[in-house]
Design an enzyme around this catalytic site. Structure first.
Site, mmCIF file in Angstrom:
data_model
loop_
_atom_site.group_PDB
_atom_site.id
_atom_site.type_symbol
_atom_site.label_atom_id
_atom_site.label_comp_id
_atom_site.label_asym_id
_atom_site.label_seq_id
_atom_site.Cartn_x
_atom_site.Cartn_y
_atom_site.Cartn_z
ATOM 1 N N ASP A 1 -10.662 0.600 -24.150
ATOM 2 C CA ASP A 1 -10.984 0.499 -22.726
ATOM 3 C C ASP A 1 -10.691 1.812 -22.015
ATOM 4 O OD1 ASP A 1 -11.840 -2.076 -22.700
ATOM 5 O OD2 ASP A 1 -9.922 -2.936 -22.086
ATOM 6 N N PRO B 1 0.816 -1.217 0.000
ATOM 7 C CA PRO B 1 0.000 0.000 0.000
ATOM 8 C C PRO B 1 0.850 1.268 0.000
ATOM 9 C CG PRO B 1 -0.197 -1.168 2.105
ATOM 10 C CD PRO B 1 0.580 -2.051 1.183
ATOM 11 N N GLU C 1 2.524 -7.771 8.947
ATOM 12 C CA GLU C 1 2.703 -6.306 8.975
ATOM 13 C C GLU C 1 3.550 -5.818 7.801
ATOM 14 O OE1 GLU C 1 1.127 -4.198 10.948
ATOM 15 O OE2 GLU C 1 0.133 -5.969 11.732
ATOM 16 N N ARG D 1 -3.540 -8.929 -20.330
ATOM 17 C CA ARG D 1 -4.454 -8.471 -21.390
ATOM 18 C C ARG D 1 -3.805 -7.466 -22.323
ATOM 19 N NH1 ARG D 1 -8.186 -4.727 -20.837
ATOM 20 N NH2 ARG D 1 -9.925 -6.078 -21.348
HETATM 21 N N1 SAM Z 1 1.697 -2.560 7.603
HETATM 22 C C1 SAM Z 1 1.633 -2.368 6.174
HETATM 23 C C2 SAM Z 1 1.394 -0.896 5.873
HETATM 24 O O1 SAM Z 1 0.629 -0.274 6.591
HETATM 25 O O2 SAM Z 1 1.927 -0.402 4.852
HETATM 26 C C3 SAM Z 1 0.509 -3.168 5.573
HETATM 27 C C4 SAM Z 1 0.780 -4.604 5.529
HETATM 28 S S1 SAM Z 1 -0.536 -5.510 4.774
HETATM 29 C C5 SAM Z 1 -1.534 -5.953 6.146
HETATM 30 C C6 SAM Z 1 0.202 -7.011 4.301
HETATM 31 C C7 SAM Z 1 0.633 -7.092 2.837
HETATM 32 O O3 SAM Z 1 -0.493 -6.931 2.007
HETATM 33 C C8 SAM Z 1 1.617 -6.042 2.382
HETATM 34 O O4 SAM Z 1 2.938 -6.415 2.687
HETATM 35 C C9 SAM Z 1 1.364 -5.993 0.886
HETATM 36 O O5 SAM Z 1 2.135 -6.972 0.191
HETATM 37 C C10 SAM Z 1 -0.112 -6.355 0.772
HETATM 38 N N2 SAM Z 1 -1.010 -5.204 0.510
HETATM 39 C C11 SAM Z 1 -1.973 -4.745 1.330
HETATM 40 N N3 SAM Z 1 -2.629 -3.712 0.796
HETATM 41 C C12 SAM Z 1 -2.098 -3.504 -0.427
HETATM 42 C C13 SAM Z 1 -2.348 -2.543 -1.449
HETATM 43 N N4 SAM Z 1 -3.281 -1.602 -1.336
HETATM 44 N N5 SAM Z 1 -1.602 -2.626 -2.591
HETATM 45 C C14 SAM Z 1 -0.642 -3.566 -2.720
HETATM 46 N N6 SAM Z 1 -0.350 -4.490 -1.758
HETATM 47 C C15 SAM Z 1 -1.058 -4.464 -0.618
#
Ligand code: SAM
Length: 249
Positions: A167, A87, A114, A152
């Site tokens: 698209d 994220p 995490e 795609r």
């Molecule tokens: N503690 C992290 C933070 O706040 O940035 C979030 C960890 S999340 C619970 C666990 C994993 O989910 C991350 O390491 C990532 O690989 C994935 N993930 C969660 N949300 C995502 C998003 N919006 N885009 C891409 N990967 C995501």
């Protein structure tokens, strides 16, 4: 294109192996998918891949060593830039997808818990991408989102009927509204221009709707796009019709 994914839940990728466009592209050889489980690279008897965070606090953190082992194996098998789905990454957009679809190979890293030890990101990751401003429990779904968006774009994957060029986002605009049979549904008719067979008129109507929708729903996309004379005229006409509709309500 070859895509390698590092994940502790390899079974989740059956969803794209076994269904739809990605299944067809795998069968047709347009892309290859390999999945690597960091548990196999854990030095621990219990195949652990996570541990408590230094400094305390809730949750667990993915350890660097098993991830580095899996990433090394993936890179040795196919090469490719390493993308961590997180994220905290840059937003995944169609232009990022278009750029990455030109790569012969990519390695995707799906986090859990995490997240992953920061030193792994510093030493092994080339790019960080986010699929949106919300938090999921793992990077597997984001990795699958990226795989589907990439596949795609690959040559020969979509037939003419499904062509991606119109698209949303491809030309910097949202797609125009689509209709199919029947001609009447719930008292609503298909716009007459689409039934008339006048290809020039249909092209202008679709362009006008695409411009109008983008203006209504995603004005940020129009702000970064220069409109030609025809597009300006069509958008003005759309806006005028919109005003008339509002005044008549
Ligand atoms: N503690 C992290 C933070 O706040 O940035 C979030 C960890 S999340 C619970 C666990 C994993 O989910 C991350 O390491 C990532 O690989 C994935 N993930 C969660 N949300 C995502 C998003 N919006 N885009 C891409 N990967 C995501």
């Amino acid at each position: 294109m070859r895509i390698d994914v590092v994940t502790i839940f390899p079974e989740m990728f059956a969803a794209i192996r076994e269904s739809g466009m990605t299944r067809r592209a795998l069968a047709g050889g347009q892309f290859e998918l390999c999945v690597w489980n960091p548990r196999q690279y854990s030095g621990d008897n219990y195949r652990r891949v996570d541990d408590r965070p230094y400094g305390g606090g809730p949750g667990m953190v993915m350890m660097a060593e098993p991830l580095a082992g899996a990433l090394d194996a993936a890179r040795q098998a196919a090469g490719g830039r390493v993308i961590y789905l997180t994220p905290q990454g840059r937003p995944l957009t169609q232009s990022v997808v278009g750029r990455l679809a030109l790569e012969p190979a990519l390695v995707l890293l799906a986090g859990r818990y995490e997240g992953v030890d920061e030193r792994l990101i510093e030493t092994e990751v080339d790019e960080e991408l986010s699929i949106g401003d919300y938090v999921l429990s793992g990077g597997e779904l984001p990795a699958m989102v990226l795989v589907e968006a990439l596949v795609r774009c690959l040559p020969g994957v979509l037939g003419n009927e499904e062509s991606a060029q119109d698209d949303s986002f491809s030309g910097g605009l949202l797609d125009w509204p689509q209709y199919t049979r029947p001609e009447q549904f719930a008292g609503h008719e298909v716009p007459a221009v689409l039934l008339g067979g006048n290809h020039g008129a249909i092209r202008r109507w679709r362009l006008k709707q695409a411009l109008g929708r983008t203006w209504l729903r995603r004005p940020d996309l129009l702000a970064g796009r220069e409109l030609n004379d025809e597009e300006q005229e069509l958008l003005e006409s759309f806006k005028n019709e919109q005003k008339e509709m509002e005044n008549s309500r």
